[in-house]
Design an enzyme around this catalytic site. Sequence first.
Site, PDB file in Angstrom:
ATOM      1  CG  ASN A  35      -1.789   1.334   1.221  1.00  0.00           C
ATOM      2  OD1 ASN A  35      -1.641   2.067   0.442  1.00  0.00           O
ATOM      3  ND2 ASN A  35      -2.822   0.985   2.082  1.00  0.00           N
ATOM      4  CB  SER A  37      -2.008   4.247  -2.800  1.00  0.00           C
ATOM      5  OG  SER A  37      -2.410   2.985  -2.287  1.00  0.00           O
ATOM      6  CB  CYS A  38      -3.104   4.870   2.597  1.00  0.00           C
ATOM      7  SG  CYS A  38      -4.462   5.539   3.771  1.00  0.00           S
ATOM      8  CG  ASN A 103      -5.755   3.806  -1.450  1.00  0.00           C
ATOM      9  OD1 ASN A 103      -6.955   3.887  -1.000  1.00  0.00           O
ATOM     10  ND2 ASN A 103      -4.765   3.226  -0.739  1.00  0.00           N
ATOM     11  CB  THR A 104      -9.470   6.784  -1.139  1.00  0.00           C
ATOM     12  OG1 THR A 104      -8.214   6.954  -0.027  1.00  0.00           O
ATOM     13  CG2 THR A 104     -10.095   5.377  -0.732  1.00  0.00           C
TER      14      THR A 104
END
Length: 200
Positions: A35, A37-38, A103-104
Amino acid sequence: GKGLIVSFMSNPEKERWQELARRCAGTGADCLELNLSCPHGMPDQGMGAAIGQSPELTGRVVDWVSSAVSIPVLVKLTPNVTDMRLVARAAVQNGAAGISAINTVKSILGVDLDTFVPIPAVDGSSAFGGLSGPAIKPIALRFVAELASDPLVPVPVSGIGGICTWADAAEFLLLGATTVQVSTWVMRFGYRIIEDLVEG
């Protein structure tokens, strides 16, 4: 009998990434998803999107993890960049077996007009957060199409972002995704929706 992918993140320290990667692989995971990308993954500590917004840092982390484990490594990328292809290329050049996108989207949901504090607020304080669900589907489709058609990203792309129905999933597959991931709609309606997606 199903594949198990472990997703995790850390700050940009080689020893920490490699330790976590070995521990996750040791669980019997078939694949790791980094991850990078958070948008609210402790950016003050250099985690999440703080890494994924830099092709150089992304490549470095992928290299660390790929050299520490023998299972495939996927990289989950942030949409909060101008050109995701540059980051994806760095990931692939350093050993990524696939890309997960997206991601978001970093956002503010709104402002409470009585308190003048962005929402949601906890004890009068708020922060930037990540928007997910149907609102980000057009953004996700664009990134997946760009990555899947880039000859310098010759790895599978897992499509993420606003997948609620079988038709949404089909759109991602038609634009080049080889798999799809669903989170928001599962949290809202439960795992039973997977049966609907498969049937569709």
